[in-house]
Enzyme design. Sequence first.
Site, PDB file in Angstrom:
ATOM      1  N   LEU A  83      23.501 -33.296  70.146  1.00  0.00           N
ATOM      2  CA  LEU A  83      23.838 -31.934  70.560  1.00  0.00           C
ATOM      3  C   LEU A  83      24.561 -31.872  71.905  1.00  0.00           C
ATOM      4  CD1 LEU A  83      20.450 -31.569  69.473  1.00  0.00           C
ATOM      5  CD2 LEU A  83      21.525 -29.341  69.186  1.00  0.00           C
ATOM      6  N   THR A 132      30.132 -26.794  65.240  1.00  0.00           N
ATOM      7  CA  THR A 132      30.235 -25.340  65.321  1.00  0.00           C
ATOM      8  C   THR A 132      31.168 -24.788  64.249  1.00  0.00           C
ATOM      9  OG1 THR A 132      31.202 -23.596  66.698  1.00  0.00           O
ATOM     10  CG2 THR A 132      31.995 -25.786  67.115  1.00  0.00           C
ATOM     11  N   ASP A 133      30.978 -23.523  63.892  1.00  0.00           N
ATOM     12  CA  ASP A 133      31.902 -22.880  62.944  1.00  0.00           C
ATOM     13  C   ASP A 133      33.286 -22.676  63.561  1.00  0.00           C
ATOM     14  OD1 ASP A 133      31.259 -20.847  64.754  1.00  0.00           O
ATOM     15  OD2 ASP A 133      30.702 -19.362  63.239  1.00  0.00           O
ATOM     16  N   GLU A 134      33.383 -22.812  64.904  1.00  0.00           N
ATOM     17  CA  GLU A 134      34.660 -22.521  65.563  1.00  0.00           C
ATOM     18  C   GLU A 134      35.758 -23.517  65.186  1.00  0.00           C
ATOM     19  OE1 GLU A 134      34.273 -21.211  69.642  1.00  0.00           O
ATOM     20  OE2 GLU A 134      32.200 -20.585  69.297  1.00  0.00           O
ATOM     21  N   TYR A 157      37.679 -25.844  73.546  1.00  0.00           N
ATOM     22  CA  TYR A 157      36.316 -26.150  73.088  1.00  0.00           C
ATOM     23  C   TYR A 157      36.320 -26.510  71.606  1.00  0.00           C
ATOM     24  CZ  TYR A 157      31.662 -25.232  71.156  1.00  0.00           C
ATOM     25  OH  TYR A 157      30.482 -25.334  70.452  1.00  0.00           O
ATOM     26  N   LYS A 161      35.493 -30.083  69.636  1.00  0.00           N
ATOM     27  CA  LYS A 161      34.423 -30.236  68.634  1.00  0.00           C
ATOM     28  C   LYS A 161      35.024 -30.705  67.300  1.00  0.00           C
ATOM     29  CE  LYS A 161      30.567 -29.416  68.925  1.00  0.00           C
ATOM     30  NZ  LYS A 161      29.395 -30.235  69.396  1.00  0.00           N
ATOM     31  N   LYS A 196      26.819 -17.064  78.373  1.00  0.00           N
ATOM     32  CA  LYS A 196      27.103 -16.613  77.012  1.00  0.00           C
ATOM     33  C   LYS A 196      26.775 -15.128  76.898  1.00  0.00           C
ATOM     34  CE  LYS A 196      28.061 -20.861  75.821  1.00  0.00           C
ATOM     35  NZ  LYS A 196      27.090 -21.873  75.587  1.00  0.00           N
TER      36      LYS A 196
HETATM   37  P1  NAD Z   1      24.233 -26.021  76.155  1.00  0.00           P
HETATM   38  O1  NAD Z   1      25.490 -25.950  76.950  1.00  0.00           O
HETATM   39  O2  NAD Z   1      23.171 -25.001  76.351  1.00  0.00           O
HETATM   40  O3  NAD Z   1      23.544 -27.457  76.368  1.00  0.00           O
HETATM   41  C1  NAD Z   1      24.282 -28.643  76.387  1.00  0.00           C
HETATM   42  C2  NAD Z   1      23.355 -29.747  76.873  1.00  0.00           C
HETATM   43  O4  NAD Z   1      24.111 -30.978  76.876  1.00  0.00           O
HETATM   44  C3  NAD Z   1      22.852 -29.542  78.308  1.00  0.00           C
HETATM   45  O5  NAD Z   1      21.479 -29.872  78.397  1.00  0.00           O
HETATM   46  C4  NAD Z   1      23.686 -30.528  79.126  1.00  0.00           C
HETATM   47  O6  NAD Z   1      23.002 -31.010  80.280  1.00  0.00           O
HETATM   48  C5  NAD Z   1      23.927 -31.634  78.115  1.00  0.00           C
HETATM   49  N1  NAD Z   1      25.153 -32.384  78.423  1.00  0.00           N
HETATM   50  C6  NAD Z   1      26.379 -31.888  78.682  1.00  0.00           C
HETATM   51  N2  NAD Z   1      27.243 -32.883  78.957  1.00  0.00           N
HETATM   52  C7  NAD Z   1      26.543 -34.038  78.833  1.00  0.00           C
HETATM   53  C8  NAD Z   1      26.873 -35.415  78.982  1.00  0.00           C
HETATM   54  N3  NAD Z   1      28.115 -35.789  79.328  1.00  0.00           N
HETATM   55  N4  NAD Z   1      25.905 -36.341  78.768  1.00  0.00           N
HETATM   56  C9  NAD Z   1      24.644 -35.970  78.419  1.00  0.00           C
HETATM   57  N5  NAD Z   1      24.266 -34.682  78.299  1.00  0.00           N
HETATM   58  C10 NAD Z   1      25.210 -33.733  78.502  1.00  0.00           C
HETATM   59  O7  NAD Z   1      24.717 -26.060  74.629  1.00  0.00           O
HETATM   60  P2  NAD Z   1      24.074 -25.401  73.329  1.00  0.00           P
HETATM   61  O8  NAD Z   1      24.535 -23.997  73.224  1.00  0.00           O
HETATM   62  O9  NAD Z   1      22.637 -25.719  73.303  1.00  0.00           O
HETATM   63  O10 NAD Z   1      24.828 -26.228  72.193  1.00  0.00           O
HETATM   64  C11 NAD Z   1      24.305 -27.473  71.749  1.00  0.00           C
HETATM   65  C12 NAD Z   1      25.226 -28.029  70.669  1.00  0.00           C
HETATM   66  O11 NAD Z   1      25.314 -27.102  69.586  1.00  0.00           O
HETATM   67  C13 NAD Z   1      26.657 -28.270  71.131  1.00  0.00           C
HETATM   68  O12 NAD Z   1      27.112 -29.462  70.543  1.00  0.00           O
HETATM   69  C14 NAD Z   1      27.421 -27.055  70.606  1.00  0.00           C
HETATM   70  O13 NAD Z   1      28.765 -27.395  70.363  1.00  0.00           O
HETATM   71  C15 NAD Z   1      26.668 -26.791  69.324  1.00  0.00           C
HETATM   72  N6  NAD Z   1      26.683 -25.387  68.858  1.00  0.00           N
HETATM   73  C16 NAD Z   1      26.334 -24.371  69.702  1.00  0.00           C
HETATM   74  C17 NAD Z   1      26.313 -23.055  69.233  1.00  0.00           C
HETATM   75  C18 NAD Z   1      25.881 -21.916  70.121  1.00  0.00           C
HETATM   76  O14 NAD Z   1      25.961 -20.761  69.701  1.00  0.00           O
HETATM   77  N7  NAD Z   1      25.389 -22.154  71.328  1.00  0.00           N
HETATM   78  C19 NAD Z   1      26.666 -22.785  67.908  1.00  0.00           C
HETATM   79  C20 NAD Z   1      27.032 -23.859  67.070  1.00  0.00           C
HETATM   80  C21 NAD Z   1      27.027 -25.149  67.553  1.00  0.00           C
HETATM   81  P1  TYD Z   2      30.253 -16.327  73.696  1.00  0.00           P
HETATM   82  O1  TYD Z   2      28.814 -15.996  73.845  1.00  0.00           O
HETATM   83  O2  TYD Z   2      30.988 -16.946  74.836  1.00  0.00           O
HETATM   84  O3  TYD Z   2      30.388 -17.250  72.384  1.00  0.00           O
HETATM   85  P2  TYD Z   2      31.734 -17.731  71.586  1.00  0.00           P
HETATM   86  O4  TYD Z   2      32.922 -17.482  72.410  1.00  0.00           O
HETATM   87  O5  TYD Z   2      31.462 -19.183  71.418  1.00  0.00           O
HETATM   88  O6  TYD Z   2      31.721 -16.964  70.305  1.00  0.00           O
HETATM   89  O7  TYD Z   2      31.033 -15.009  73.294  1.00  0.00           O
HETATM   90  C1  TYD Z   2      30.661 -14.234  72.168  1.00  0.00           C
HETATM   91  C2  TYD Z   2      31.688 -13.119  72.012  1.00  0.00           C
HETATM   92  O8  TYD Z   2      31.582 -12.238  73.132  1.00  0.00           O
HETATM   93  C3  TYD Z   2      33.130 -13.617  72.011  1.00  0.00           C
HETATM   94  O9  TYD Z   2      33.898 -12.809  71.126  1.00  0.00           O
HETATM   95  C4  TYD Z   2      33.601 -13.381  73.442  1.00  0.00           C
HETATM   96  C5  TYD Z   2      32.811 -12.151  73.858  1.00  0.00           C
HETATM   97  N1  TYD Z   2      32.447 -12.058  75.315  1.00  0.00           N
HETATM   98  C6  TYD Z   2      32.703 -10.870  75.999  1.00  0.00           C
HETATM   99  O10 TYD Z   2      33.223  -9.900  75.438  1.00  0.00           O
HETATM  100  N2  TYD Z   2      32.345 -10.814  77.313  1.00  0.00           N
HETATM  101  C7  TYD Z   2      31.776 -11.858  77.975  1.00  0.00           C
HETATM  102  O11 TYD Z   2      31.488 -11.746  79.198  1.00  0.00           O
HETATM  103  C8  TYD Z   2      31.504 -13.072  77.256  1.00  0.00           C
HETATM  104  C9  TYD Z   2      30.866 -14.256  77.930  1.00  0.00           C
HETATM  105  C10 TYD Z   2      31.859 -13.126  75.906  1.00  0.00           C
END
Ligand code: NAD
Ligand code: TYD
Length: 351
Positions: A83, A132-134, A157, A161, A196
């Site tokens: 992750l 991710t779906d992105e 980003y 991915k 986020k």
């Molecule tokens: P996050 O940013 O909250 O956490 C990332 C973690 O990775 C942190 O603990 C950070 O310290 C660690 N990290 C970053 N760089 C590192 C490195 N070089 N070496 C070791 N550790 C490192 O991220 P998240 O939102 O928990 O996402 C986790 C995974 O899920 C990611 O791969 C992301 O692409 C994927 N993902 C996230 C979402 C979402 O909505 N947040 C959705 C789909 C997929």
């Molecule tokens: P985000 O939580 O950054 O997730 P992602 O870009 O990976 O989908 O953003 C969710 C949605 O909200 C995205 O359409 C961008 C928008 N957004 C705002 O409108 N204002 C903000 O300050 C942020 C961080 C995101």
Amino acid sequence: MSKTILITGGAGFIGSHVVRLMVNKYPDYQILNLDALTYAGNLENLKDIESCSNYEFIRGDITDMEAVNRIFREYRPDGVIHLAAESHVDRSISDPLAFIRTNVIGTVNLLNAARDVWHEKPDDKRFYHISTDEVYGSLGNTGFFTEETAYDPRSPYSASKASSDHMVRAWHHTYNLPFVISNCSNNYGPNQFPEKLIPLAINNIKHKKSIPIYGKGENVRDWLYVEDHAAAIDLIFHRGKNGETYNIGGNNEWTNIDLIRKICQVMDKALNREPGDSEKLITFVKDRAGHDKRYAIDSSKLMTELEWKPSLQFEEGIEKTVKWYLDNEEWMNDVISGDYAKYYSRQYDNR
Ligand code: NAD
Ligand code: TYD
């Protein structure tokens, strides 16, 4: 211990929920958490399980090839759940290289190290890459991403991915490395870093600060509660088929503006404010560069083949989430006390 599982990025938002689930559910597994503790990593997320005998934290950076090789040779994990990543689109726009380093090179370091220690007996091993779906790009008003949708990443980003997903598949085809990949929609819930949208909005509403909405707020995201994602990861890790990809989604689409209005209502109630008070904080700001219009996931493969379904309705999930952030003021104050203020002013002042 029956198995050693290396989880990368376990101190982050989703990773901490996955680590907790695995440590509690599988007392006979040794769970290793490899995390560099970047701004997004926080060991406070794991306070409740840190002294469990089947858990160990290793501070390390996946971009450090030597360190990654050393860890694999020492612990010889049976499985990897990967992750660790740079995960925020806005940061990828201002510093793309950091995303290439961690998400692409870091993933290749893990793949090479796994290949090295697994080459003699790969069959009972598994490299699970969390994506991710992105990677699928952006949808119009209709349609869904399926596992067959062609990749079309559009931000640094999502491109990083997508690139790491390709690397995983290439290591499978070339070196026979066993893998599964899942591509999930937007997660929400406790412990998400407040860069986020959802935790940022909750924190700003609490402090009566403006809620920045990019563009007109018409972009659409499909939101899934983080523990439902963690449950899907557990299922796919154990029962997913080698070489397969699974989409995970909440079937829960919201425009950003409707989502923020909903959160405003929940916050007004939770904070005993007049209905409508928080909505006054909504501020439309300059749009994100290359802002993807809509993401929506078709998770029927996962639901049919592995019988997964989300456990929470959004109404319940968002109320739980708001309550968690309000009850955990100290957590929020800690994470916003460091570089966050600088990030926030770079990102939002003069927007
Ligand atoms: P996050 O940013 O909250 O956490 C990332 C973690 O990775 C942190 O603990 C950070 O310290 C660690 N990290 C970053 N760089 C590192 C490195 N070089 N070496 C070791 N550790 C490192 O991220 P998240 O939102 O928990 O996402 C986790 C995974 O899920 C990611 O791969 C992301 O692409 C994927 N993902 C996230 C979402 C979402 O909505 N947040 C959705 C789909 C997929
Ligand atoms: P985000 O939580 O950054 O997730 P992602 O870009 O990976 O989908 O953003 C969710 C949605 O909200 C995205 O359409 C961008 C928008 N957004 C705002 O409108 N204002 C903000 O300050 C942020 C961080 C995101």
